[in-house]
Design a protein around this motif. Structure first.
Motif, PDB file in Angstrom:
ATOM      1  N   LEU A 115      -6.973   7.743  -2.933  1.00 56.13           N
ATOM      2  CA  LEU A 115      -7.120   6.413  -3.517  1.00 56.13           C
ATOM      3  C   LEU A 115      -7.436   5.373  -2.455  1.00 56.13           C
ATOM      4  O   LEU A 115      -8.317   4.528  -2.643  1.00 56.13           O
ATOM      5  CB  LEU A 115      -5.835   6.022  -4.264  1.00 56.13           C
ATOM      6  CG  LEU A 115      -5.430   6.949  -5.428  1.00 56.13           C
ATOM      7  CD1 LEU A 115      -4.149   6.456  -6.069  1.00 56.13           C
ATOM      8  CD2 LEU A 115      -6.543   7.047  -6.459  1.00 56.13           C
ATOM      9  N   ASP A 148      -1.716   8.321   4.196  1.00 54.01           N
ATOM     10  CA  ASP A 148      -2.375   7.078   3.777  1.00 54.01           C
ATOM     11  C   ASP A 148      -2.504   6.078   4.923  1.00 54.01           C
ATOM     12  O   ASP A 148      -3.495   5.355   5.036  1.00 54.01           O
ATOM     13  CB  ASP A 148      -1.593   6.427   2.640  1.00 54.01           C
ATOM     14  CG  ASP A 148      -1.416   7.356   1.455  1.00 54.01           C
ATOM     15  OD1 ASP A 148      -1.633   8.562   1.625  1.00 54.01           O
ATOM     16  OD2 ASP A 148      -1.065   6.885   0.371  1.00 54.01           O
ATOM     17  N   MET A 156       2.129   3.380  -2.096  1.00 49.06           N
ATOM     18  CA  MET A 156       2.092   3.703  -3.518  1.00 49.06           C
ATOM     19  C   MET A 156       3.037   4.829  -3.908  1.00 49.06           C
ATOM     20  O   MET A 156       3.286   5.057  -5.076  1.00 49.06           O
ATOM     21  CB  MET A 156       0.650   4.048  -3.919  1.00 49.06           C
ATOM     22  CG  MET A 156      -0.269   2.835  -3.923  1.00 49.06           C
ATOM     23  SD  MET A 156      -1.984   3.249  -4.262  1.00 49.06           S
ATOM     24  CE  MET A 156      -2.515   3.871  -2.680  1.00 49.06           C
ATOM     25  N   ARG A 157       3.572   5.571  -2.917  1.00 45.18           N
ATOM     26  CA  ARG A 157       4.540   6.614  -3.251  1.00 45.18           C
ATOM     27  C   ARG A 157       5.963   6.062  -3.357  1.00 45.18           C
ATOM     28  O   ARG A 157       6.821   6.694  -3.953  1.00 45.18           O
ATOM     29  CB  ARG A 157       4.494   7.720  -2.198  1.00 45.18           C
ATOM     30  CG  ARG A 157       3.127   8.368  -2.093  1.00 45.18           C
ATOM     31  CD  ARG A 157       3.149   9.582  -1.202  1.00 45.18           C
ATOM     32  NE  ARG A 157       1.812  10.124  -0.983  1.00 45.18           N
ATOM     33  CZ  ARG A 157       1.561  11.204  -0.273  1.00 45.18           C
ATOM     34  NH1 ARG A 157       2.547  11.859   0.309  1.00 45.18           N
ATOM     35  NH2 ARG A 157       0.320  11.628  -0.122  1.00 45.18           N
ATOM     36  N   ALA A 160       3.579   6.690  -7.338  1.00 42.64           N
ATOM     37  CA  ALA A 160       2.445   7.563  -7.664  1.00 42.64           C
ATOM     38  C   ALA A 160       2.934   8.974  -7.937  1.00 42.64           C
ATOM     39  O   ALA A 160       3.872   9.459  -7.304  1.00 42.64           O
ATOM     40  CB  ALA A 160       1.440   7.562  -6.517  1.00 42.64           C
ATOM     41  N   ILE A 204      -1.990   0.931  -7.682  1.00 40.45           N
ATOM     42  CA  ILE A 204      -2.380   2.293  -8.054  1.00 40.45           C
ATOM     43  C   ILE A 204      -3.150   2.325  -9.364  1.00 40.45           C
ATOM     44  O   ILE A 204      -4.050   3.150  -9.550  1.00 40.45           O
ATOM     45  CB  ILE A 204      -1.134   3.202  -8.131  1.00 40.45           C
ATOM     46  CG1 ILE A 204      -1.560   4.662  -8.360  1.00 40.45           C
ATOM     47  CG2 ILE A 204      -0.192   2.748  -9.226  1.00 40.45           C
ATOM     48  CD1 ILE A 204      -0.423   5.632  -8.288  1.00 40.45           C
ATOM     49  N   CYS A 238       0.816  -1.226   0.000  1.00 38.13           N
ATOM     50  CA  CYS A 238       0.000   0.000   0.000  1.00 38.13           C
ATOM     51  C   CYS A 238       0.844   1.268   0.000  1.00 38.13           C
ATOM     52  O   CYS A 238       0.292   2.367   0.087  1.00 38.13           O
ATOM     53  CB  CYS A 238      -0.928   0.003   1.220  1.00 38.13           C
ATOM     54  SG  CYS A 238      -2.132  -1.343   1.216  1.00 38.13           S
ATOM     55  N   THR A 293      -2.143  10.104  -2.922  1.00 37.30           N
ATOM     56  CA  THR A 293      -2.641   8.736  -2.836  1.00 37.30           C
ATOM     57  C   THR A 293      -3.638   8.526  -1.709  1.00 37.30           C
ATOM     58  O   THR A 293      -4.263   7.464  -1.637  1.00 37.30           O
ATOM     59  CB  THR A 293      -1.465   7.769  -2.657  1.00 37.30           C
ATOM     60  OG1 THR A 293      -0.656   8.221  -1.542  1.00 37.30           O
ATOM     61  CG2 THR A 293      -0.599   7.738  -3.909  1.00 37.30           C
ATOM     62  N   ASP A 294      -3.808   9.495  -0.815  1.00 32.48           N
ATOM     63  CA  ASP A 294      -4.769   9.301   0.273  1.00 32.48           C
ATOM     64  C   ASP A 294      -6.191   9.189  -0.270  1.00 32.48           C
ATOM     65  O   ASP A 294      -7.012   8.444   0.268  1.00 32.48           O
ATOM     66  CB  ASP A 294      -4.669  10.454   1.287  1.00 32.48           C
ATOM     67  CG  ASP A 294      -4.861  11.811   0.630  1.00 32.48           C
ATOM     68  OD1 ASP A 294      -4.218  12.059  -0.399  1.00 32.48           O
ATOM     69  OD2 ASP A 294      -5.660  12.602   1.135  1.00 32.48           O
ATOM     70  N   ILE A 340      -6.835   4.116  -9.606  1.00 37.05           N
ATOM     71  CA  ILE A 340      -7.049   5.332 -10.404  1.00 37.05           C
ATOM     72  C   ILE A 340      -8.340   5.237 -11.202  1.00 37.05           C
ATOM     73  O   ILE A 340      -9.079   6.212 -11.353  1.00 37.05           O
ATOM     74  CB  ILE A 340      -5.844   5.568 -11.329  1.00 37.05           C
ATOM     75  CG1 ILE A 340      -4.627   6.006 -10.506  1.00 37.05           C
ATOM     76  CG2 ILE A 340      -6.158   6.609 -12.382  1.00 37.05           C
ATOM     77  CD1 ILE A 340      -3.378   6.181 -11.317  1.00 37.05           C
TER      78      ILE A 340
END
Length: 474
Positions: free
Chosen positions: A387, A419, A329-330, A380, A347, A327, A384-385, A351
């Protein structure tokens, strides 16, 4: 100015005034353009920037940029956009920024020239007014000001001359003193009082050392023992995870390659304590729902991904159906630990925000165990929060609960991304990882407190002290 023009009838002054107003207005327009272009450039507002620039290249660059944005927006979720498109878009935006900077430079040069012209016109107007045939009631204040300026200049020069004379006298003046008698040395030295100073220094040093040790032990320094962690954070410590002796690959490979090592035993201890906490919290398998375990930490590089994969493998080798989800994603790292390549990651499905999308296309098998995983394919380039708070992510968690006994979420650090706070709301249990002697105590306590406020009722939070200095294994 109107009174002077009316009194003298001098058309030259009126013409200079009109010219000055025109030049001043042109200067204001130039300054306004500089500020407007700079504001668009600072906000990366490329559409507004294109409208503000006058370069002949701008319409073509803006057209190409619009086409690239349409191409990126139309890319299929299952197939990530080509890096070439991103690179071309970045190059176009760099070209727009360069043109904007060049135009700002030219406008500033134009503004400087305009300001010089304004100053020259002001001087010409002043000279024209003084040499025109002004009436006495207008001319008198001008000469009064000139006389006052001359007097002030003379006074300043006199005071400056006096100051220089005083400085010269001060540097050459001799002291008015003489020796009456030679000083008589004392029998014993009065200062320094060495015994007293040594005693005060010892007491002060001891007190300062105790104060610094207390601050380092209870606030500033990192954790070095389970007892210290439990006393400061008031949470149960599941285990101290030693450093594995693996010299290549992922440390989590020791779960399969060295199952009797101290590292593997520590991870199994975490599993046992975690299962007990889940049963006490009412999250048993009999409910028909898989249990979600969130692996979190305060800072990055604490060892979350390694511990998450190790825990996944300990469950998988016992015959449990286990899914691990990257999780972060960054900065996804799970694929590196698994040594697998993934073209589509978490991701990409989020999206699209399709709550009913089947997640089987995202699953990647662990090469060393029966566990399955959802890895991150790329970092990302957007927040992403939103998402992890979406319906699509909630559908993934619900589907994973129905099909797996354990769902382990490798969350990003709480201090680097929000996140982790959203992920904690899905948890049945949380393992909070702290790096040995690295994470400051107040940082860990603050992050743990923020996360605990958002956890559902009855969720167990266990601590894991990761990677102490001991390197022994076996």
């Amino acid at each position: 100015m109107d009174a002077i023009v009316a009194a003298t009838g001098d058309s030259e002054i009126a013409a200079l005034r009109a010219q000055l107003e025109s030049v001043t207005k042109r200067s204001e327009v130039t300054l306004s353009r500089i500020e407007r272009i700079g504001a668009h450039l600072a906000r990366s507002d490329w559409s507004g920037l294109a409208k503000s620039l006058e370069s002949a290249e701008i319409p073509e660059l803006e057209r190409m940029r619009s086409e690239l944005l349409q191409a990126l927006g139309g890319t299929d979720i299952g197939r990530p956009a080509s890096p070439v498109l991103h690179e071309r878009l970045s190059n176009l935006e760099t070209s727009l920024a360069q043109i904007a900077n060049d135009e700002i430079f030219g406008l500033r040069s134009e503004l400087a020239a305009t300001n010089k012209e304004v100053a020259a016109l002001r001087g010409a107007m002043g000279s024209a007014m003084l040499h025109s045939n002004l009436p006495p009631h207008i001319l008198t204040p001008f000469y009064g000001l000139q006389q006052a300026a001359q007097i002030a200049t003379s006074s300043y020069e006199a005071m400056l001359s006096r100051l220089q004379a005083l400085e010269t006298e001060a540097s050459t003046q001799l002291a008015d003193s003489r020796i009456v008698s030679a000083a008589i040395p004392p029998i014993s030295p009065i200062f320094p009082n060495k015994p007293l100073m040594l005693a005060l220094g010892a007491v002060g040093g001891l007190g300062l050392g105790i104060a610094l040790a207390f601050l380092f032990e209870n606030y500033i320094g990192g954790f070095t023992s389970e007892q210290q962690m439990q006393a400061v954070l008031r949470r149960k410590v599941a285990a101290t995870v030693p450093r594995s002796a693996v010299t290549y690959g992922s440390i989590s490979d020791a779960i399969i390659d060295a199952p009797l090592s101290r590292y593997a035993e520590a991870v199994r201890r975490i599993r046992a304590i975690l299962d007990t906490a889940l049963r006490k919290g009412g999250h048993a398998n009999e409910t028909g729902r898989g249990r979600v375990i969130v692996i979190s930490s305060a800072l990055a590089e604490e060892g979350k991904t390694t511990l998450a994969l190790s825990l996944t493998r300990t469950y998988a080798v016992t015959g449990r159906r286990v899914l691990i989800v990257d999780c972060n994603m960054r900065g996804p790292r799970l694929s590196h630990h698994l040594n697998v390549d993934a073209s589509t990651g978490l991701i990409d499905i989020l999206i699209r925000n399709d709550p009913h999308r089947d997640i089987t296309s995202l699953l990647v098998r662990d090469p060393m165990s029966p566990a399955l995983s959802i890895v991150g394919a790329r970092s990302a380039d957007l927040p992403t929060d939103q998402l992890v708070a979406s319906d699509a992510f909630g559908h993934i968690i619900s589907s994973a609960r129905r099909n797996f006994d354990y769902v382990i979420l490798d969350a990003p650090s709480l201090n680097s991304a929000v996140d982790g706070l959203y992920l904690a709301q899905h948890a049945d249990a949380v393992i909070f990882v702290i790096r040995w002697a690295k994470t400051a105590q107040h940082v860990a306590a603050s992050a743990l407190e923020r996360m605990s406020e958002l956890l559902p009722h009855g969720v167990a939070v266990l601590l894991a002290l990761n990677n102490p200095q001991s390197t022994k294994s076996g």
